[in-house]
Structure formats: structure tokens, C-alpha cells
Design a protein around this motif. Structure first.
Motif, PDB file in Angstrom:
ATOM      1  N   PHE A 172       1.084  -1.142  -0.100  1.00  0.00           N
ATOM      2  CA  PHE A 172       0.068  -0.242  -0.243  1.00  0.00           C
ATOM      3  C   PHE A 172       1.212   0.729   0.247  1.00  0.00           C
ATOM      4  O   PHE A 172       0.673   2.129  -0.402  1.00  0.00           O
ATOM      5  CB  PHE A 172      -0.909  -0.326   1.126  1.00  0.00           C
ATOM      6  CG  PHE A 172      -1.814  -1.539   1.550  1.00  0.00           C
ATOM      7  CD1 PHE A 172      -2.126  -1.831   0.130  1.00  0.00           C
ATOM      8  CD2 PHE A 172      -2.447  -1.927   2.576  1.00  0.00           C
ATOM      9  CE1 PHE A 172      -2.870  -2.989   0.365  1.00  0.00           C
ATOM     10  CE2 PHE A 172      -3.241  -2.903   2.750  1.00  0.00           C
ATOM     11  CZ  PHE A 172      -3.169  -3.139   1.482  1.00  0.00           C
ATOM     12  N   SER A 173       1.527   1.440   1.345  1.00  0.00           N
ATOM     13  CA  SER A 173       2.924   2.829   0.954  1.00  0.00           C
ATOM     14  C   SER A 173       3.645   2.165  -0.279  1.00  0.00           C
ATOM     15  O   SER A 173       4.202   1.273  -0.673  1.00  0.00           O
ATOM     16  CB  SER A 173       3.188   2.300   2.593  1.00  0.00           C
ATOM     17  OG  SER A 173       3.778   1.174   2.681  1.00  0.00           O
ATOM     18  N   ASP A 174       4.688   3.550  -0.192  1.00  0.00           N
ATOM     19  CA  ASP A 174       5.357   3.982  -0.930  1.00  0.00           C
ATOM     20  C   ASP A 174       5.906   5.020  -0.837  1.00  0.00           C
ATOM     21  O   ASP A 174       6.324   5.640   0.369  1.00  0.00           O
ATOM     22  CB  ASP A 174       5.089   3.809  -2.517  1.00  0.00           C
ATOM     23  CG  ASP A 174       6.550   4.032  -3.712  1.00  0.00           C
ATOM     24  OD1 ASP A 174       6.789   3.633  -4.231  1.00  0.00           O
ATOM     25  OD2 ASP A 174       5.260   2.990  -4.774  1.00  0.00           O
ATOM     26  N   TYR A 175       7.965   4.892  -1.805  1.00  0.00           N
ATOM     27  CA  TYR A 175       8.876   6.183  -1.362  1.00  0.00           C
ATOM     28  C   TYR A 175       8.092   7.815  -1.677  1.00  0.00           C
ATOM     29  O   TYR A 175       8.180   8.650  -1.566  1.00  0.00           O
ATOM     30  CB  TYR A 175       9.803   5.799  -1.529  1.00  0.00           C
ATOM     31  CG  TYR A 175      10.826   4.230  -0.313  1.00  0.00           C
ATOM     32  CD1 TYR A 175      11.099   5.478   0.599  1.00  0.00           C
ATOM     33  CD2 TYR A 175      11.354   3.457  -1.347  1.00  0.00           C
ATOM     34  CE1 TYR A 175      11.531   4.624   1.446  1.00  0.00           C
ATOM     35  CE2 TYR A 175      11.796   3.212  -0.093  1.00  0.00           C
ATOM     36  CZ  TYR A 175      12.113   3.192   0.682  1.00  0.00           C
ATOM     37  OH  TYR A 175      12.515   2.507   1.508  1.00  0.00           O
ATOM     38  N   TYR A 176       6.922   7.648  -2.080  1.00  0.00           N
ATOM     39  CA  TYR A 176       6.466   8.484  -3.090  1.00  0.00           C
ATOM     40  C   TYR A 176       5.011   9.124  -2.130  1.00  0.00           C
ATOM     41  O   TYR A 176       4.423   7.941  -1.966  1.00  0.00           O
ATOM     42  CB  TYR A 176       6.629   9.436  -4.368  1.00  0.00           C
ATOM     43  CG  TYR A 176       7.733   9.133  -4.628  1.00  0.00           C
ATOM     44  CD1 TYR A 176       9.002   9.290  -4.739  1.00  0.00           C
ATOM     45  CD2 TYR A 176       8.194   7.380  -5.482  1.00  0.00           C
ATOM     46  CE1 TYR A 176       9.958   9.062  -5.325  1.00  0.00           C
ATOM     47  CE2 TYR A 176       9.860   7.590  -6.156  1.00  0.00           C
ATOM     48  CZ  TYR A 176      10.275   8.450  -5.946  1.00  0.00           C
ATOM     49  OH  TYR A 176      11.796   8.441  -6.201  1.00  0.00           O
ATOM     50  N   ILE A 230       9.061   7.047   5.123  1.00  0.00           N
ATOM     51  CA  ILE A 230      10.152   8.117   4.728  1.00  0.00           C
ATOM     52  C   ILE A 230      11.713   7.201   4.890  1.00  0.00           C
ATOM     53  O   ILE A 230      11.637   6.508   5.896  1.00  0.00           O
ATOM     54  CB  ILE A 230      10.528   9.492   5.463  1.00  0.00           C
ATOM     55  CG1 ILE A 230      10.423   9.222   7.067  1.00  0.00           C
ATOM     56  CG2 ILE A 230       9.434  10.303   5.273  1.00  0.00           C
ATOM     57  CD1 ILE A 230      10.496  10.245   8.665  1.00  0.00           C
ATOM     58  N   ASP A 231      12.795   7.448   4.851  1.00  0.00           N
ATOM     59  CA  ASP A 231      14.293   6.856   5.349  1.00  0.00           C
ATOM     60  C   ASP A 231      14.899   7.482   6.200  1.00  0.00           C
ATOM     61  O   ASP A 231      15.368   9.041   5.734  1.00  0.00           O
ATOM     62  CB  ASP A 231      15.571   7.109   4.205  1.00  0.00           C
ATOM     63  CG  ASP A 231      14.762   5.897   2.681  1.00  0.00           C
ATOM     64  OD1 ASP A 231      14.529   4.617   3.451  1.00  0.00           O
ATOM     65  OD2 ASP A 231      15.741   5.593   1.547  1.00  0.00           O
ATOM     66  N   GLU A 232      15.510   6.876   7.105  1.00  0.00           N
ATOM     67  CA  GLU A 232      16.219   7.742   8.286  1.00  0.00           C
ATOM     68  C   GLU A 232      17.373   7.424   8.714  1.00  0.00           C
ATOM     69  O   GLU A 232      17.527   5.714   8.159  1.00  0.00           O
ATOM     70  CB  GLU A 232      15.145   7.230  10.081  1.00  0.00           C
ATOM     71  CG  GLU A 232      14.024   8.451   9.085  1.00  0.00           C
ATOM     72  CD  GLU A 232      13.602   8.274  10.948  1.00  0.00           C
ATOM     73  OE1 GLU A 232      12.458   9.698  11.320  1.00  0.00           O
ATOM     74  OE2 GLU A 232      12.749   7.452  10.964  1.00  0.00           O
ATOM     75  N   ARG A 558      11.835  11.176  15.679  1.00  0.00           N
ATOM     76  CA  ARG A 558      12.100  10.384  14.814  1.00  0.00           C
ATOM     77  C   ARG A 558      10.825   9.533  14.564  1.00  0.00           C
ATOM     78  O   ARG A 558       9.255   9.359  14.982  1.00  0.00           O
ATOM     79  CB  ARG A 558      12.684   9.280  15.610  1.00  0.00           C
ATOM     80  CG  ARG A 558      13.175   8.093  15.525  1.00  0.00           C
ATOM     81  CD  ARG A 558      14.663   7.887  14.272  1.00  0.00           C
ATOM     82  NE  ARG A 558      14.752   6.208  13.922  1.00  0.00           N
ATOM     83  CZ  ARG A 558      15.867   6.587  13.344  1.00  0.00           C
ATOM     84  NH1 ARG A 558      16.631   7.858  12.404  1.00  0.00           N
ATOM     85  NH2 ARG A 558      16.224   4.962  12.873  1.00  0.00           N
ATOM     86  N   VAL A 559      10.726   8.798  12.845  1.00  0.00           N
ATOM     87  CA  VAL A 559       9.537   8.497  12.771  1.00  0.00           C
ATOM     88  C   VAL A 559      10.073   6.813  12.944  1.00  0.00           C
ATOM     89  O   VAL A 559       8.382   5.227  13.161  1.00  0.00           O
ATOM     90  CB  VAL A 559       9.481   8.436  11.174  1.00  0.00           C
ATOM     91  CG1 VAL A 559       8.006   7.475  10.615  1.00  0.00           C
ATOM     92  CG2 VAL A 559       8.909  10.115  11.154  1.00  0.00           C
ATOM     93  N   HIS A 560      10.740   6.055  12.650  1.00  0.00           N
ATOM     94  CA  HIS A 560      10.958   4.840  12.628  1.00  0.00           C
ATOM     95  C   HIS A 560      12.079   3.680  13.715  1.00  0.00           C
ATOM     96  O   HIS A 560      12.454   5.101  14.612  1.00  0.00           O
ATOM     97  CB  HIS A 560      11.795   3.850  10.792  1.00  0.00           C
ATOM     98  CG  HIS A 560      10.606   4.251  10.003  1.00  0.00           C
ATOM     99  ND1 HIS A 560       9.851   4.143  10.136  1.00  0.00           N
ATOM    100  CD2 HIS A 560      11.430   5.134   9.056  1.00  0.00           C
ATOM    101  CE1 HIS A 560       9.088   4.118   8.698  1.00  0.00           C
ATOM    102  NE2 HIS A 560      10.428   5.505   8.553  1.00  0.00           N
TER     103      HIS A 560
END
Length: 652
Positions: A172-176, A230-232, A558-560
Motif C-alpha cells: 500500500f505504501s511507497d516512497y512517494y 521516509i528513510d532515516e 523520529r518516525v521509525h
């Protein structure tokens, strides 16, 4: 009707209302798009998906199972994407074939869009350096170099699941960001499909299910505005961050009405795995017999024999990932690999197994997933749980996991990428077992930097150090050093061993001890200029060269979770010879212990020497959001003492 798609709990969760974004379910046409509004809404994105749609048809024709996925994706190029988003890959393989591929560019003139076909589509070979199982993958590369901001790219294609065991997943989710996403499955009601949802991160969506024509069932998922992943730094792999549902076809009926098993259970999965291997190494070759005998000659202890075989394969067979179709799942003959002296993970695992079995050792071929896959075989048995193969020794209470692709790993130490993962171990044609690879204890992975310092002319410090590495820390450095030059190694170590400030100099270093079964030991000499401060004939110095240890952690936005390959310890030992100076002040000791970190800072003095010990242990490799309060407490407590100074003055 038999349908095992969604359990009651999941079904209740999915039957939610349309959500906060007012989803209507209709696709956006290119001329309905408010380009300036999307520019303003997503100023830092490269593109925004206007639509992501997958429509899967699962049915049988004359008893033959067919799985077809009709894909449509339409995305708008934003300002930040112009230098990065110029092509799109559509992967195809022997197992999942792409058909009916079409692409169009909708050119934006400031008011509306005009349609143009994209013809720059090339089929290329896939070069994947981080995977382990391969399936003759290729990809269609669609390029649109003349596209500009505001233009829309639309791509349509069908995926034919030639091997239905590899179906499937809805991500379902993507980097965009995604404005609208539709996913549907239309399936015969005599086909049994299992599913499991992973990582729903508060996504709101609409689900419905209905029966059509008394033979087909339709399931639909509809989303409105999905914010991007998002990438962290130090975050988990994509599959641990994305939201998705996994699917697996358990069985269907052939034209006679009999049930045909596919996957969806460990029994079905192992049956398929084992069937792929039925013609591999069906006889013992004399060459392999002689090799096994020569390696184990004179040894009586089974583990001593196994150790010799493991080290021979690890040392003599070069790891090389290359596959072709089902070769991605079937090992080559052990004799071929042995004589060629190269192979992939399956080839090396199979060679260990054959040599061990010739020596009458209970060693078995084993399927396993690496840590980038967040689910286990018992969570959801399907081929995508596994991307690696090893061998496993089981004798009574002894279980040893053997992965010779880890070039510098000692016998008995699992590679870090399979820690905590379930291993599917094939005992014989009909029997298997599942065992979990242990997670390395933090005390086994340590870096210990021990230094002796002296005052030099002015405010300069000189000294020598001993840098000792254990466990995965040692293995990591051995991999990094490999065949690198002394210059490269020195530059790398200078960044690792830097102390005090940017005027630190690693003068020389040499490797004192380096072997598979012992810690790695480096000896080095160092100089630090202008590190001491002075006031009123008193010198001040901070001996805590680990004062920046916690700088990599910040939880406020922080998200992750924080995710590390392994948990370990860092230890600093400093002996500082103050010579003709008196010790005026030593900071107070500090100790801390919670679920995330344990550390201690201790100062002492004897005669003209000051000793400082700083030991920090990370207690878990993954620090979740639930751990953040404890992590923040660890950081706050450490911060209060990290810059404490000792003071010394000339003896009177």
C-alpha cells in the motif's frame, strides 16, 4: 464456498469508513489534476502518484491455475524530481512475466495535458548485488528524459504469475505520496487464498467483498492519500516500514475436481522446496568421497570433522551470486561446485551438506530469510519468506548453522544477517523441522580501545593504543580491510580512532593478531594537538573520547525504530601519565542501566597516573518507539557527564 482470506479480526478492521480524506474511489483523469495545488502540497517530493491500481484475476481453465495482475500507475513529476526521476523499471522473470506493456506521457502546457506515447522501452538484465536467490530477472526500462515538471507518466502492464507460489503482495505504501490506490482480487470461490496484513501504520481504507455469478468472489481495497515512507539513518529495511498484505494460494481444484496443493502452509511449501531438489546429488562421486575422507581423516569428534569441512568450503569456494530461472532455487551439483571452486549460497550449502553426509554427519540443506524480511516461516509460509540457503547440523541437543558465504565467520557463529530468523531444515523427503537462529549476545560483540597517553610539549598529547575487536565487530573490520592497501586502512582507522578533535593524527598502526577464531588486535601510535586548555597554571582535559557516542540518536522527530545489524559493546580504557603535575580534580563516576543501554564511567588515580574507564553496552539491536523514553533518559544522563574535565597543576 471455501475462502480463507481474512480472519474476523482483520475483516472488522478493514471494514472502516472512507476516511479523513473523503475517498470517492474514482480515478483522477489527467485534466482533473490541479498541478499548482500539488506543487504546493508536496514541495519536497520528486513525484506524486495520482493513481496506483492492481487488479488480480485468479481462476482455473481446464484445471490449470492462472494468476494475472493488471497494473496501472500514473504519476505527476514535481520540481524536485526533474534530475532524478527520468526512468521507470518494470521487472520480469521466468516466474512472473510482463505482457502488454504500454506507457504514455501527458505533456503539461500550464493549463492542460496532451497525450504522447512513450516508445523508449528497453529490456535489460537485472544486476542485483544485495539479493541471494535469483530468478533470471530482467526489467523493462522506460525512459522519459524529455519530461518536465507538471508532466504525467502513465504505465500499464500485465503480470502473469507463471509460478503461482510467488503470488503475492499488495504494497500500500511507497516512497512517494499516493493520492488514490485501488487493489482488487477477483477469484473463483473454490480457490483457497490465505492472507496476512503487516505493518498497518494507521492507514485508513475501505474494504468490501462480494460474490459474482455464484462462482467468483471479488475483494476490493480503496485508499485515499497515502503519505510516503521516509528513510532515516539506522532505520529498518523497506519491508519493515511499508504497509502491505501478503497472499498465498493454498489449493485449487483440477478439472477432475480433485484438490491441488500450492502453498499457504509449511507442509505445502516444504513439499515444493524438496521437489526442486529431488534430482540434485543423487549419487556420491568418488572425487567428493576422497575429499571428505581427506578432510576428516584421523578425527573422531563429529564437530571437529564438520569444522574441517566448513572451513574448507569457506576458504576454497568463492561466493558468486549468479542464477538462471529455477537455478535461483536449485543448487548445482556438489561435484561441479567443488571443481569450479565458486558458487552461490545454495551451491555452498549443498556442498557442505554432501561432504558432511559422506562423512556420516547429520547435516541438512536449509532455507532461511535474511533480517531484511520481517516475517518468519511460521508467520506466513511462502517462498518470499526465504532468500538464502545454508546448511544445518543437528545431533541431539546440538544445532549448528553453517553459512559459508560469511567469509570471515568462525565455525559455529551464524552470519549476522540471519540472526533471529527461522530456518526451514529439510530432514528427508517427508520430514522437516523449523529452528530459530540465536541472536548473538551483546557481550560477544565488542570493540575495546585501550590507550596510554603522555603530555608532550605545549598542549600536545602523544600515546599508543591497542584496539581489540570481538565477534561481529571483528568480522566487519576484516571484511572492510579485505585486500585494501595500508593507505586505505590507515585513512579508515583514523576516522574510527579519532580522539579529541580534528587535530588528531594516527601516526602508525600495525595488525598484531588476525585470525578467524581469535579477537583482532591493532597497535597504533597517536598524537593530539591543541586538546588541552590552560588557565592560571591549571590544565584541563576531557579523557572521555566517547563523548559523542549518543549523537547518532535523536527521537524528537523520529518516525521509525532504530535498527542495527547487531547489538554490542564499546569500551574505552585510558591511562594518562600526568608526570610532574598534581591531580586537582577528577569527575564523579557514573553508571546507568535500562532496557536500551548500560554504561559506566569510572575515574581513579595512582601516583602520577589517571585511569579512566568508559563501558557502553547496547542491550538490543532494535530500539522501538516504545523504548524511546528510556533511550532519552540514557542520552540525558550521559550528556550531563560526557564533557566532564579533569584538572591538573604543576607540583609546588
Amino acid at each position: 464456498m471455501t475462502l480463507h482470506l481474512l480472519n474476523k479480526t482483520l475483516l472488522k478492521f478493514l471494514l472502516v469508513c472512507a476516511g479523513v480524506f473523503g475517498f470517492t474511489g474514482s480515478a483522477l483523469s489527467q485534466n482533473d489534476v490541479n498541478v499548482p495545488q500539488l506543487f504546493a502540497k508536496f514541495p519536497n517530493q520528486q513525484l506524486v502518484y495520482l493513481l496506483k491500481q492492481e487488479q488480480v484475476e485468479i481462476k482455473t481453465t481446464k484445471g490449470v491455475l492462472s494468476v494475472i495482475n493488471h497494473n496501472t500507475e500514473k504519476f505527476l513529476l514535481l520540481k524536485n524530481g526533474l534530475s532524478n526521476v527520468r526512468s521507470k523499471k518494470i521487472r520480469t522473470s521466468e516466474f512472473v512475466k510482463v505482457n502488454n506493456l504500454k506507457a504514455h506521457l501527458y505533456i503539461y502546457n500550464g493549463k492542460k495535458h496532451s497525450k504522447k506515447e512513450i516508445t523508449t522501452i528497453e529490456l535489460k538484465a537485472e544486476h542485483n548485488d544485495d539479493g541471494i536467490f535469483y530468478d533470471n530477472s530482467q526489467f523493462y526500462n522506460i525512459t522519459f528524459y524529455d519530461a518536465k515538471e507538471g508532466d504525467i507518466v502513465e504505465i500499464q502492464y500485465d503480470e502473469e504469475w507463471v509460478e503461482p507460489r510467488f503470488f503475492g503482495a499488495f504494497y500500500f505504501s511507497d516512497y512517494y505520496p499516493v493520492l488514490k490506490a485501488n487493489y482488487s482480487i477477483n477469484m473463483q470461490n473454490d480457490i483457497v487464498l490465505k492472507s496476512k496484513e503487516f505493518n498497518n501504520q494507521g492507514l485508513t481504507y475501505f474494504y468490501d467483498s462480494n460474490t459474482r455469478d455464484k462462482k467468483m468472489i471479488s475483494m476490493n481495497w480503496k485508499f485515499d492519500t497515502i503519505w510516503p515512507i521516509i528513510d532515516e539513518e539506522y532505520d529498518p529495511a523497506f519491508k519493515s516500514k511499508a504497509s502491505y498484505i501478503l497472499f498465498s494460494i493454498e489449493k485449487y481444484k483440477n478439472k477432475e475436481g480433485g484438490e491441488v496443493p500450492v502453498c499457504g502452509s509449511l507442509v505445502n511449501l516444504y513439499s515444493w522446496y524438496n521437489d526442486l531438489l529431488k534430482n540434485v546429488d543423487i549419487s556420491n562421486d568418488e572425487y567428493l568421497v576422497k575429499l571428505s575422507d581427506s578432510l576428516t581423516n584421523g578425527l573422531t569428534d563429529p564437530k571437529a570433522k564438520l569444522e574441517k569441512i566448513f572451513y574448507w568450503v569457506q576458504d576454497k569456494v568463492a561466493y558468486l551470486a549468479y542464477e538462471d530461472g529455477l537455478g535461483g532455487y536449485i543448487p548445482r551439483e556438489a561435484l561441479v561446485v567443488c571443481k569450479r571452486r565458486f558458487g552461490d549460497c545454495k551451491d555452498m550449502a549443498n556442498l557442505i551438506t554432501r561432504l558432511a553426509q559422506i562423512a556420516k554427519l547429520p547435516v541438512y540443506r536449509t532455507w532461511i530469510g535474511t533480517t531484511e524480511i520481517p516475517y518468519q516461516f511460521t508467520d506466513f509460509p511462502a517462498p518470499f519468506c526465504s532468500n538464502h540457503m545454508i546448511a544445518t547440523y543437528i545431533n541431539g541437543s546440538d544445532t549448528i548453522f553453517l553459512d559459508a558465504t560469511g567469509k570471515y565467520y568462525p565455525f559455529g557463529v551464524p552470519t549476522s544477517m540471519i540472526q533471529g530468523k527461522e530456518a526451514l531444515i529439510g530432514i528427508d523427503k517427508d520430514n522437516f523441522t523449523v529452528k530459530k537462529v540465536p541472536v548473538s549476545d551483546t557481550k560477544n560483540n565488542m570493540e575495546h580501545d585501550s590507550i596510554v597517553l603522555q603530555l608532550a610539549d605545549g598542549n600536545k598529547i602523544t600515546g599508543e593504543g591497542y584496539y581489540k575487536l570481538y565477534g561481529y565487530d571483528k568480522i566487519r573490520l576484516m571484511h572492510l580491510f579485505g585486500n585494501k592497501s595500508y593507505k586505505w586502512q590507515k585513512e579508515y582507522l583514523e576516522s574510527v580512532l579519532e580522539k579529541g578533535n580534528n587535530k588528531f593524527s594516527l601516526d602508525t598502526f600495525n595488525i598484531v593478531e588476525q585470525s578467524l577464531d581469535k579477537p583482532l588486535l591493532l597497535k597504533y601510535k597517536l598524537t593530539i594537538n591543541d586538546y588541552i586548555t590552560e588557565s592560571n597554571n591549571t590544565k584541563y582535559i576531557n579523557l572521555n573520547f566517547l563523548k559523542d557516542y549518543f549523537e547518532k540518536f535523536s527521537t524528537s522527530k523520529r518516525v521509525h525504530p532504530y535498527s542495527f545489524t547487531y547489538a554490542g559493546s564499546t569500551k574505552l580504557s585510558v591511562n594518562f601519565d600526568v608526570g610532574k603535575y598534581n591531580v586537582e580534580y577528577l569527575p564523579e563516576d557514573l553508571s546507568f542501566n535500562d532496557a536500551t543501554f548500560t554504561y559506566s564511567l569510572k575515574y581513579s588515580k595512582t601516583m602520577s597516573k589517571i585511569t579512566f574507564e568508559n563501558s557502553i553496552t547496547m542491550n538490543k539491536a532494535e530500539i522501538d518507539q516504545a523504548d524511546f523514553p528510556e533511550l532519552n533518559k540514557a542520552i540525558s544522563t550521559y550528556r550531563k557527564a560526557k564533557s566532564s574535565l579533569i584538572s591538573i597543576s604543576l607540583k609546588k
